[in-house]
Structures are given as C-alpha cells and as structure tokens.
Design an enzyme around this catalytic site. Structure first.
Site, PDB file in Angstrom:
ATOM      1  N   GLU A 110       3.434 -51.131 -27.445  1.00 19.16           N
ATOM      2  CA  GLU A 110       3.181 -49.773 -26.992  1.00 19.16           C
ATOM      3  C   GLU A 110       4.097 -49.322 -25.866  1.00 19.16           C
ATOM      4  O   GLU A 110       4.461 -48.152 -25.792  1.00 19.16           O
ATOM      5  CB  GLU A 110       1.718 -49.642 -26.531  1.00 19.16           C
ATOM      6  CG  GLU A 110       0.686 -49.760 -27.643  1.00 19.16           C
ATOM      7  CD  GLU A 110       0.771 -48.615 -28.647  1.00 19.16           C
ATOM      8  OE1 GLU A 110       1.236 -47.516 -28.271  1.00 19.16           O
ATOM      9  OE2 GLU A 110       0.391 -48.820 -29.805  1.00 19.16           O
TER      10      GLU A 110
ATOM     11  N   SER B  31     -64.914 -46.649 -25.959  1.00 19.73           N
ATOM     12  CA  SER B  31     -65.698 -47.519 -25.075  1.00 19.73           C
ATOM     13  C   SER B  31     -64.864 -48.470 -24.238  1.00 19.73           C
ATOM     14  O   SER B  31     -65.414 -49.178 -23.390  1.00 19.73           O
ATOM     15  CB  SER B  31     -66.712 -48.315 -25.895  1.00 19.73           C
ATOM     16  OG  SER B  31     -67.715 -47.459 -26.403  1.00 19.73           O
TER      17      SER B  31
END
Length: 873
Positions: A115, A393
């Site tokens: 690159e 409950s």
C-alpha cells in the site's frame, strides 16, 4: 546636377523613410511581445491567485480531524463473569480494535509493502508516487492511477466521500499532512489497520483474523498477513470466501512485493506461496445475536449509567465486564426454547415464559431467559426485564407476612382465622377454592396460599408500613392498595427475583445488576457494584424463608421442590377481571399469569409464564398441567446450576428461637397435648409464648371412690384412686350434700382418703371428689360421687340385757358371750360406691355432669378431721 542631387536626396529620404519604417516595425513587434508577456504574466498570476484562492477555499472547507471518528466505530466487547471474552455488540461497522503493539511486524510489513512502501519516510504525501500518478493521469486520464499513501487512505475513509474529484484529493492531501503532524507513524498505522474494510462485512485486521483464520492477529502467519494485505484494493473481489483463486493470486503478489522491498526472503515467500487457500482458511461463521436476552439487559443497564453515552456503547469499543454465567445462560435458553426439559408447553404462539437467575448473595444476574425463542434482534423486547405483570400470591411474603414479622414480631405459628372477610372498602375476599378453613397458623396460611389470612395480616400491619417494607426490596409503589397484598402489583422477573433474594441473604437487599465494570479505550475504568442495604431484620428473613420451605415441601410449590437441596419458594396465580372474561368468553378460574419465585443460599430465580395478548385461547385452564410450567422451569434451571456446587442450608440467627407449640392454638403445649399435635414454630427472641394451652387438658377423674360408715366411731371413711403418673400434679377437692341440700366444700388435699366425722343419724350424704390441676387454676376433672345413708339409732330392750361378764373371765371362745367387736359394722354394709363422673344421678345437681351448686361454705369444721390416714395402696 540638380537633378542628380535631387535624385540622391530622394534616395536618402527614401532610405531614411524605409529605415524609419523598419525601426517602427521593430518597435511595434517588441511592444507586442512585451504586451503578450505582460498579459501572460498577468494571466499566470491571476491563475495562480485563482488557484490559490480555490485551493484555499477547498482546504478551508475540509472537515476537521474529528477525534471521535479517529477512535473508529466499534461495538462494545462483552466479557463474562470470569473476564473471558464472549462476544461483541452490533455497531454500524463490525470491527474489533487492536493495539499496534499487538500487531506482528510481518503483518505491518505486508500492508506497507503493497500500500505505501515509503510510509515511514514521507510527511503524508509521497512526492515520487505523486508525480508518477500525475504522469499516468495525463496519459490515461484523471483517476487512472492513485498516489494515495496509507495516511491519505485513512483520512479519506474517515472524513471524506469516496470519489475521485479534485476537491477531495486536495482535501485528502491537506488532511494527511495535518494528521501526520498530530500523530506518530505507529498511531496512524494502528488506525489504518483497525479501520480498513477487509470483506465479509468485517472491519479491521483483528476481526478479519478471526473470521478467515479463527485466529487472533498475534497468531497470523506470513501467508495470512499477505492474504489480508491483498484484500483492501478490491475487498469484494479479493474476499477469499467468495473468490479464492483471485485472493490467492493477490496474496502471492503481496509476497513478491515484500521480497522486492526486502521485507522477506525469496525462500520465505516460496514457502508461503506453497500453502493453498483451502488449507489456509479456517472460516468462522458469524454468530447470531448470542445471549440476546442478557445482552439486551446489559444495553439497558449501560444506557442508565451516568458518564456513558450511546456513542460510547456502540462506537467506542468499550470493554464491558458482565456477570454472565455462560453455562447457566445456555441452559436457560435450552429450557425455554426446546422441549428437552418441559414437555407440556402449550401449542400456542402467544405463550411466553421468562426467568431471571441471580446470585442470592451478590445480586449479580447470572442468566436471563426471554420468551420461547430469540427475536434475533439487538434491543428486542425482553420479557424477563421489560414485561411487568401482576405477581399473584408471590406478593404475600413481600407485603403481608414479611411486614407482620418485621413490625409486629408475629411468629410463624401466629393464628389467623380463614373466614369470610372483606377489604377495608367492603369488597369481599375469596380464596382460590371458594372455601374457608377456619383457624390456622401463618405458616399454614402461606403454604396453602390462603387469601383471607394474607389480607388480615396486611390490614393489621397497615398499608403504610407494608409499602415501606416493599420499597426496601426494590419495589416501586406509588400508592399502596390492599389488593397489592394478593399480588395486584405488576413486577418483572428481575424485580421479583431481587426482592426474594433478600430473604435468602439474611435480609440484605442488593439491586440486581449485570455490569461489573467498564473499561474505556483510553484505559479509564468504571466499577459498578450496587451498595447493599438492610431491607429487614435477620429474624424476618429467616422466618419467612422457613415458612417458604414449607410451601415447597407441603404446600402449593411442591412441583418446584428439588430433592436434597435446601430451598424456599412461593407460587403466584393471577385472575382475569370480569370485563376481560366476558369479552373473550374465558371460563371461571382460568388464569392469565402463573409465577414461581424461589431461592437457595446460592441462587434466586423468578419465573413468569403467560401470554403476550388476550384472546379466547390465551389462558391457563383450571387444574391444567400447564399451570405447573413455571415451577418446572425453576426446577430445571436451579437444579442444573446447583448440581456441581455445595449449597448450605439457611442459618438460623440468634434473634430467632424455635419453640414447640400446639398446632391448633399456637400456645405452649400442656402435659396433656398429644405429641402429634405439637409443632415447632419460630419466634422472635423475647416474644416466645408463656401461656400454656388448655385445649387438650382433660384431667382424669378419681376412680374407685368408696365411702364406709363406722358406727362405733360415728365416722364416714372415704377413699379413692388416681393414676400414679398424674398424682403429683393434682389436688383433690371433697364436697358434700346432705339430704339433697346445698353443696359444701369440705377440704382440698393431696391424700386420697377423707374421714367425715359425726354424721347425723338417718341422714343421706352424697360426697363428691374432684381432681384440681396444680398448674392450671381453672382446670379440674369431672367429679365422681358416692352416696351413703346413716342408719337411725337402735334403742335396746332391758329384758334382753345379758349379765355382765366378770373381769377375770375370758369371754373368748365362750359361745354365750358376745364379742365386743360384734358392735363394729361389716365394712360392706351401708357402703356407697362411686358411680362415675356425674354422681348418683340425683336431681339436685346443677347439670348432668356436676354436683349440686355450693353456697361457698367450706363445710362444718366439726365434721372435719385432722387424723392422718395411711394412703399407701
């Protein structure tokens, strides 16, 4: 002559004119050139100025070097309870940043070789490469060849649009120079390697390494490095999973460039080229959104933390260290999403289930289950944490019995009557079975899930204190209604699990949490461990726990009970309101929601089962097996996570004492209470019962009562028997009624014999003997009685008198002489025998079982005797 002169002058003039003409022409040409030069110079200057202005304008419009963009977008990295990496949250770009220090030199060299070979030398722009690109663009057209350095590529990808316009190129070069001035080469290369797109939807070399080779970047070989370095030029084309041949060719080109630039030897390149792409790749498929329910919980928690923004979560690459137990989470998902553990899931797509599993002591969330299947969405709806349903409950320990113990010091054996009852507004309260079972202990009421006793407990405590107690357990209560005591309050499984965990943690509440700490990319660390608080006394926690242990061994929670594991828990069932029942034609006793919450000393879990919407088919039928699913889920999960660890029992604190009491009264048992009726209940120390129950005390009546009249001494002698084991615990009361008159008390004594002196001739005496308890002043036996008649006196005829016997004469053996002992009556004559507990049946008694009423007189002292009698039998 004159003509010649004129001719010569004419020539001179002509020559002069011609010379002048030529001079004028030369001057005119010079002036033209000068003008052209000036114009050209002016034009060049204008062009330069215009270009400068244009370039300046372009540069002025260049974006700033945004530090947030330089940090690179990266979803948060998730770690489990053991700090092991497990997954990454989704972000706009899938990447996992890595430090340049962790990138092997061979990887750096591969990218630089292909690159930007002079990356370490230039100032952001490679001049040599730039002129080469200019020449190519002149000959082949603009954009034919790029001159972008790694730095330029980085700023283009981070800050600029992806096009080849001159404006972008100028801004790119400017920003590249500026970036080089602010960051080192290593920093720029690190940003580039983390930012670059490498195909298959991944960004950065770390995630690409995992994707293509199932390795970390530190483990990459030369061949791996070359393959990755070749992808950025055309990511889609050189993706090795899409086009392996092109990828291999590109890899080999990178290797040759590395040889050319002296990064590797030809031998190393040849060895790497010899590896086929098929052998090189070890592709890992992208996982679905793993542990979806737990991660959604983590995201919600992170967003509520001060100092952490949404950008931090989704873009900055936070390291999030969670409380996740991956084994528990995977097991929870198997239990909820398969039929391997629960075979009776309803065949109904609206049916859902959820669970939250906590560490009882720390409050750390270990696993979360949301629904019967994953939504496959990040930030999907979480049934475990976001669905808030009425808890039925399961509220009773939280708002009724827990506060009763905490504020009123009720014992687990406190007696409450299950009977018709109403809320304070007059609304009647019903039990689930439509019946009432009378007096029962608080333990029994909770285990059997009776509604009336629960509301009675809440009403005695008061809604204000019940609200305070619930809020200490993390419950959000704006206005406390009495119906909340039966579960009309909505909570999530996470909320309910957190509240129940406090009972198992000696009364200490810790808000459930899933995030332990967060580490920022700059090294900052935030620790998160909620502060615990004492929500209740240790005696309340232990006594509620002990009652809830009964609920799973001998109550409604039996399906959830795990053999050999000390655990406590409570069921919960909700009801449809009448309008909903009418609208969808839902039968009576059908339920919309079923809960179970339970805990050990190690783990706490709350499970909800229900439906995501109302419809004609969305309910739990009465007595249907689907009502047990919540308990089955709890058992399947807690049994598994507890299988390889030791789970100690709950420890009774010193503030609690265990006392044997009578089952039906809650009082201390008497000596007469059957052992089968003695149960052991818990009391807050200092509040133990002192009163002894009289429920089963039934003092035995004296037996074998006999009365004998001795005429010679004019006395009535009585005796009776009593069981040896109880003789020392009673005193005997002797009473008499003469000729049916009022009852008189003669004596109270421990002896079992009594002598009544000087009875009246011809009178009828009825004696009563009652055993009185020495320990209980009001406790006595039924009386026993005996009746005896005293004969009238007999007047002797003088003619019948016999002559006196001389003193010196022995009458013994003389048949004509009467034995003095003949005057002593036969003991069997005139003897009255006790006839049972109700006397002889005379009408003078006050009732069938009692002697005649006494006037309070203790009797005639003349008839009493202090003579000691031998009572030994």
């Amino acid at each position: 002559m004159s003509d010649q002169l004129n001719t010569r002058q004419a020539r001179r003039q002509a020559q002069k004119k011609k010379q002048n003409s030529n001079n004028n022409k030369g001057k005119s040409k010079k002036q033209l050139i000068k003008k052209i030069a000036i114009a050209t110079a002016i034009a060049i200057a204008v062009a330069i100025i215009a270009t400068g202005i244009t370039v300046f304008a372009i540069i002025s419009n260049a974006p700033e070097l945004d530090e947030e963009k330089i940090m690179l977008t990266q979803g948060a990295l998730m770690y489990d309870q053991n700090d092991e990496f497990i997954s990454q949250l989704e972000s706009s770009e899938r990447r996992m940043n890595v430090s340049i220090s962790d990138v092997p030199p061979v990887v750096q060299d591969a990218f630089i070789a292909v690159e930007d070979i002079r990356f370490r030398d230039h100032f952001g722009i490679d001049i040599r490469r730039l002129f080469g690109a200019v020449a190519a663009n002149i000959t082949d057209g603009f954009g034919a060849e790029g001159a972008s350095t790694i730095t330029q590529q980085l700023v283009k990808n981070l800050f600029l649009e992806n096009d080849k316009l001159m404006t972008r190129k100028i801004q790119e070069q400017y920003l590249a120079i500026k970036l080089e001035q602010q960051f080192s080469k290593d920093q720029i290369l690190e940003m580039y390697l983390n930012q670059i797109y490498l195909g298959s939807g991944v960004y950065g070399i770390e995630l690409a390494s995992q994707r293509y080779f199932n390795k970390t970047v530190e483990e990459l070989s030369l061949a791996d490095a070359a393959l990755l370095a070749g992808i950025p030029r055309r990511p889609s084309f050189y993706d090795p999973t899409v086009n392996p041949e092109a990828a291999e060719s590109r890899r080999n080109l990178v290797l040759s460039l590395m040889v050319q630039h002296g990064k590797i030897t030809e031998e190393e390149a040849a060895e790497a080229e010899a590896i086929s792409i098929e052998d090189q790749l070890d592709v890992t498929e992208r996982e679905a959104y793993a542990y979806e329910a737990f991660y959604n919980l983590v995201l919600n928690e992170l967003e509520e933390i001060d100092g952490i923004t949404s950008s931090d979560i989704y873009n900055s690459g936070l390291k999030v260290y969670t409380t996740l137990d991956t084994h528990a989470q995977e097991h929870v998902e198997e239990v909820l999403q398969t039929s391997d553990y629960i075979q009776n899931y309803p065949d109904n797509e609206d049916f859902q289930a959820a669970i939250t599993l906590l560490d009882t002591e720390t409050g750390q969330i270990k696993a979360v289950g949301s629904g019967r299947e994953d939504s496959g969405q990040q930030r999907g709806f979480n049934y475990a944490t976001e669905a808030k349903r009425q808890i039925g409950s399961t509220a009773k320990p939280l708002l009724d019995y827990g506060p009763a113990i905490e504020y009123l010091q009720w014992s687990t054996g406190h007696m409450i009557t299950d009977e018709p009852h109403s809320y304070s507004d007059g609304t009647e309260i019903n039990n689930f079975d439509g019946t009432f079972q009378g007096r029962m202990s608080m333990r029994r009421a909770l285990a059997a899930s009776r509604n009336v006793p629960a509301v009675k407990a809440l009403q005695e405590v008061g809604t204000d204190r019940a609200k305070e107690f619930g809020e200490q357990l993390g419950m959000s209560i704006d206005t406390m209604h009495e119906s909340y005591g039966l579960g009309a309050i909505p909570l999530s499984t996470k909320d309910l699990a957190g509240a129940y965990a406090a009972f198992g943690n000696n009364g200490t509440y810790t808000q459930p949490y899933s995030v332990r700490k967060v580490e920022f990319p700059d090294g900052r660390v935030l620790e998160f461990e909620p502060e615990s608080q004492m929500a209740m006394s240790d005696y309340t926690a232990y006594m509620v726990t002990d009652m809830l242990k009964t609920a799973v061994t001998d109550g409604t929670g039996g399906t959830a009970n795990i053999s050999g594991l000390p655990m406590a828990g409570k069921t919960g069932t909700t009801n449809f309101d009448q309008d909903t029942r009418d609208q969808y034609n839902i039968p009576a006793n059908a339920a919309p929601d079923i809960w179970f919450a339970g805990y050990t000393t190690r783990y706490t879990a709350a499970v909800w089962t229900g439906f995501n919407q109302h419809s004609e088919d969305n309910y739990f039928p009465s007595q249907d097996s689907s009502r047990q699913i919540a308990q089955q889920i709890f058992k399947a999960v807690v049994e598994e996570v507890s299988s390889n660890i030791e789970t100690p029992d709950f420890t009774m604190p010193n503030s609690v004492v265990r006392v044997g009491v009578e089952r039906s009264t809650g009082l201390l048992p008497s000596d007469f209470t059957p052992s089968s009726e003695i149960v052991y209940e818990l009391f807050v120390r200092g509040n133990e019962p002192t009163r002894v129950s009289e429920e089963f005390i039934d003092i035995e009546s004296p037996s074998d009562l006999m009365a004998n009249y001795e005429e010679s001494s004019n006395q009535i002698i009585m005796s009776w028997n009593y069981p040896d084991e109880f003789r020392e615990q009673v005193t005997f009361e002797i009473q008499v009624s003469v000729d049916g008159g009022d009852l008189q008390t003669l004596d109270r004594k421990k002896d079992m014999q009594y002598i009544y002196g000087s009875p009246d001739e011809g009178a009828t005496y009825q004696f009563y003997v009652t055993a009185l308890s020495d320990d209980h002043s009001n406790l006595k036996s039924d009386p026993v009685s005996v009746t005896i008649e005293i004969p009238e006196a007999v007047i002797d005829d003088p003619d019948d008198d016999e002559p006196d016997v001389p003193d010196n004469e022995d009458p013994v053996g003389d048949p004509d002489v009467e034995d003095p002992n003949d005057d002593i009556p036969d003991p069997t004559n005139n003897v009255g025998n006790g006839n049972g507990s109700n006397g002889d049946g005379d009408d003078d008694t006050n009732n069938d079982d009692s002697p005649p009423s006494s006037d309070g007189d203790d009797g005639d002292n003349d008839n009493d005797t202090n003579e000691e009698e031998d009572t030994t039998e």
